[in-house]
Design an enzyme around this catalytic site. Structure first.
Site, mmCIF file in Angstrom:
data_model
loop_
_atom_site.group_PDB
_atom_site.id
_atom_site.type_symbol
_atom_site.label_atom_id
_atom_site.label_comp_id
_atom_site.label_asym_id
_atom_site.label_seq_id
_atom_site.Cartn_x
_atom_site.Cartn_y
_atom_site.Cartn_z
ATOM 1 N N SER A 28 0.829 -1.201 0.000
ATOM 2 C CA SER A 28 0.000 0.000 0.000
ATOM 3 C C SER A 28 0.866 1.256 0.000
ATOM 4 C CB SER A 28 -0.947 0.012 1.213
ATOM 5 O OG SER A 28 -0.214 -0.114 2.414
ATOM 6 N N THR A 160 -39.899 25.355 -9.868
ATOM 7 C CA THR A 160 -40.140 24.013 -9.340
ATOM 8 C C THR A 160 -40.403 23.163 -10.572
ATOM 9 O OG1 THR A 160 -42.539 24.282 -9.143
ATOM 10 C CG2 THR A 160 -41.231 24.900 -7.220
ATOM 11 N N HIS A 161 -39.937 21.918 -10.546
ATOM 12 C CA HIS A 161 -40.048 21.026 -11.709
ATOM 13 C C HIS A 161 -39.398 21.661 -12.946
ATOM 14 C CE1 HIS A 161 -43.210 18.928 -9.353
ATOM 15 N NE2 HIS A 161 -43.542 20.164 -9.036
ATOM 16 N N SER A 282 -14.847 24.321 -28.816
ATOM 17 C CA SER A 282 -14.998 23.037 -29.479
ATOM 18 C C SER A 282 -13.956 22.944 -30.576
ATOM 19 C CB SER A 282 -16.405 22.945 -30.067
ATOM 20 O OG SER A 282 -16.412 22.005 -31.128
ATOM 21 N N LYS A 288 -18.617 27.658 -30.351
ATOM 22 C CA LYS A 288 -18.913 27.092 -29.028
ATOM 23 C C LYS A 288 -18.061 27.659 -27.895
ATOM 24 C CE LYS A 288 -21.257 24.029 -28.101
ATOM 25 N NZ LYS A 288 -21.033 22.591 -28.323
ATOM 26 N N GLU A 295 -19.522 21.078 -15.804
ATOM 27 C CA GLU A 295 -19.804 19.730 -16.326
ATOM 28 C C GLU A 295 -18.918 18.689 -15.657
ATOM 29 O OE1 GLU A 295 -21.071 19.882 -20.902
ATOM 30 O OE2 GLU A 295 -19.273 21.025 -20.508
ATOM 31 N N GLN A 327 -7.296 -2.257 4.414
ATOM 32 C CA GLN A 327 -6.294 -1.479 3.670
ATOM 33 C C GLN A 327 -6.925 -0.802 2.450
ATOM 34 O OE1 GLN A 327 -2.188 -2.934 3.359
ATOM 35 N NE2 GLN A 327 -2.501 -3.014 1.157
ATOM 36 N N LYS A 330 -8.181 3.326 1.980
ATOM 37 C CA LYS A 330 -7.462 4.587 1.744
ATOM 38 C C LYS A 330 -7.700 5.215 0.387
ATOM 39 C CE LYS A 330 -4.370 3.084 5.062
ATOM 40 N NZ LYS A 330 -5.107 1.801 4.950
HETATM 41 N N1 ARG Z 1 -1.236 -1.247 5.465
HETATM 42 C C1 ARG Z 1 -2.147 -1.746 6.416
HETATM 43 C C2 ARG Z 1 -3.520 -1.056 6.252
HETATM 44 O O1 ARG Z 1 -3.590 -0.107 5.595
HETATM 45 C C3 ARG Z 1 -1.648 -1.486 7.799
HETATM 46 C C4 ARG Z 1 -2.134 -2.449 8.835
HETATM 47 C C5 ARG Z 1 -1.643 -3.800 8.546
HETATM 48 N N2 ARG Z 1 -1.795 -4.665 9.640
HETATM 49 C C6 ARG Z 1 -1.532 -5.942 9.524
HETATM 50 N N3 ARG Z 1 -1.575 -6.681 10.581
HETATM 51 N N4 ARG Z 1 -1.235 -6.498 8.367
HETATM 52 O O2 ARG Z 1 -4.498 -1.497 6.770
#
Ligand code: ARG
Length: 472
Positions: A28, A160-161, A282, A288, A295, A327, A330
């Site tokens: 990651s 409205t509408h 355009s 244009k 958009e 994980q 993120k």
């Molecule tokens: N990179 C992992 C995450 O984002 C960190 C935690 C990992 N923990 C583990 N026991 N493998 O969740």
């Protein structure tokens, strides 16, 4: 490292090295490196607490803090090498620390697991993002207040509408968005309260037997408290989902605004002109001028909603506590942060360069029986029950459609055919200005109410005079 067989920080029980395909699949670091400063901040606080509780000597603490500071500088200078075989930001930094300061560095992870470490980093990151979004929301709200002040008194159709409904002040329409983004700001700051609780100390998920002081870490890092249950803490991503949901609402509000701007900038409406520098042309049609920014903002709401869906499905059916699935939290969050913040910023910039075509807006209120409700209200004030009044005005409108004219084109005698209570003061009621000015109910579009709302907002947002923003 004592272990010769696997070079991983966790390699003690492993015989061989990890398959390259597995490293590539599980890493990651390619995206969680974004958390580096929070990881370092959290580690410094953790080390300080460990030293205060006899788990690190003063010298060890100093070595760790200096080592972490040097790592942070090298990441910022772009000279740090992130390694995917070290999986994530936590182990990249920890390994670099051990390499730099030796055994002291190897003590840092006492009473800590990556499970509570990643939860800490993520909370610290999102806490900052809440503050950043609150500021961005204030910027866009200011832009609406400035527009509301600039166009005070100008009239447009309210819909409205998407059918012309009742005349309103342009400023009232602008202040509607001020309110919407005000709720977004409140929401994100409320979300911040739940983010700002320290997860560190949950360790893997059961807590730790080592003598730690979670409250001390919370205090160092500015958290309002510590989480109450280590198992809940280790597997909890509610805060990330809540944050993303706040951002989704922001993006959807931006999308609604974008839709209006796209419509309004069309030749059919011609209500606004978006500054040239915010449009593109355009490649084939020379005439244009396209409203690309709204958009794209409208289009980007798809990915933000998608990210929220990813997170929701991510935790569905996950057993307690931490699972590696988490994980996957993120990237959707980071993408949402980037998308929603960029959308807010560019929209605020564009609003500051927006011109309203007030003639076209006013012109659009002259047709479409836009003051029909006012006529009904007039009858109500003359003691006609509202449902009867509604019927009377409906018949008058039908007659006008037949005659191809507006209500204001009828003579008093013609009006009185529909109801004998109608008198010559009706013409004031049928004027769009009279209609707007009559709506003095709290939150209504009458000039007095809108002036109050704008003045209050100017004070709140520290706007002085015509659009000048004072120091907050
Ligand atoms: N990179 C992992 C995450 O984002 C960190 C935690 C990992 N923990 C583990 N026991 N493998 O969740």
């Amino acid at each position: 490292m004592e272990n010769q067989k696997s070079k991983k920080l966790w390699g003690g029980r492993f015989d061989g090295s990890t398959a390259a395909s597995v490293e590539a699949f599980t890493e990651s670091i390619s995206y969680d490196q974004r958390l580096y400063s929070y990881d370092i901040m959290g580690s410094k606080a953790h080390a300080t607490m460990l030293a205060a509780n006899g788990l690190l000597s003063r010298d060890e603490l100093n070595a760790i803090v200096e080592g972490l500071t040097a790592i942070e500088s090298s990441i910022e200078a772009g000279t740090f090498t992130f390694k995917s075989e070290l999986e994530d930001i936590h182990m990249n930094i920890e390994k670099a620390l051990i390499d730099a300061v030796g055994p002291a560095g190897a003590k840092l992870h006492s009473a800590r697991s990556r499970n509570d470490q990643v939860a800490l980093d993520f909370r610290l990151y999102l806490r900052d993002q809440c503050d950043r979004f609150a500021a961005l929301l204030d910027d866009i709200r200011r832009a609406f207040v400035v527009l509301a002040r600039e166009y005070m008194g100008k009239i447009m159709p309210g819909y409205t509408h998407l059918q012309r409904a009742q005349p309103v002040l342009v400023s009232h329409h602008m202040m509607a968005y001020y309110e919407m983004f005000g709720r977004d700001r409140e929401r994100i700051l409320d979300c911040r309260r739940r983010i700002n609780i320290l997860p560190l100390g949950a360790a893997a998920m059961a807590g730790t037997g080592l003598p730690i002081n979670r409250e001390q870490v919370a205090e160092i890092l500015g958290f309002d408290g510590v989480t109450a249950n280590s198992m809940d803490t280790s597997g909890d991503r509610d805060f990330a989902i809540e944050f993303t949901s706040c951002c989704t609402m922001i993006q959807l509000h931006l999308s609604r605004l974008s839709e209006e701007l796209v419509l309004w900038s069309s030749q059919e409406f011609s209500f606004v002109s978006i500054a040239d520098k915010f449009c593109t042309g355009s490649s084939i049609m020379p005439q244009k001028k396209n409203p690309d920014i709204p958009e794209l903002i409208r289009g980007k709401s798809g990915r933000v909603v998608g990210s929220l869906m990813s997170l929701l499905v991510l935790i569905k059916g996950l057993p307690l506590t931490y699972n590696r699935d988490l994980q996957e939290d993120k990237e959707p969050v980071f993408d949402t942060v980037d998308t929603a913040s960029a959308s807010l910023a560019i929209m605020a910039e564009m609003l500051a360069n927006l011109r309203f075509n007030t003639d076209a807006m006013e012109e659009a209120t002259r047709t479409g029986f836009i003051t029909a409700t006012d006529l009904a209200d007039y009858l109500v004030l003359h003691n006609v029950p509202f449902r009867d009044a509604h019927g009377i005005v409906g018949r008058a409108v039908a007659a006008c459609i037949e005659k191809k004219c507006e209500l204001t084109d009828l003579t008093l005698a013609e009006m009185r055919e529909f109801s004998s209570v109608i008198d010559k003061d009706v013409f004031e009621v049928l004027s769009v200005e009279g209609s707007v000015d009559s709506r003095i109910s709290t939150g209504g579009t009458a000039g007095v109410r809108v002036e109050e709302a704008v003045t209050k907002a100017e004070q709140l947002m520290s706007i002085t005079g015509r659009g000048e923003v004072g120091s907050v």
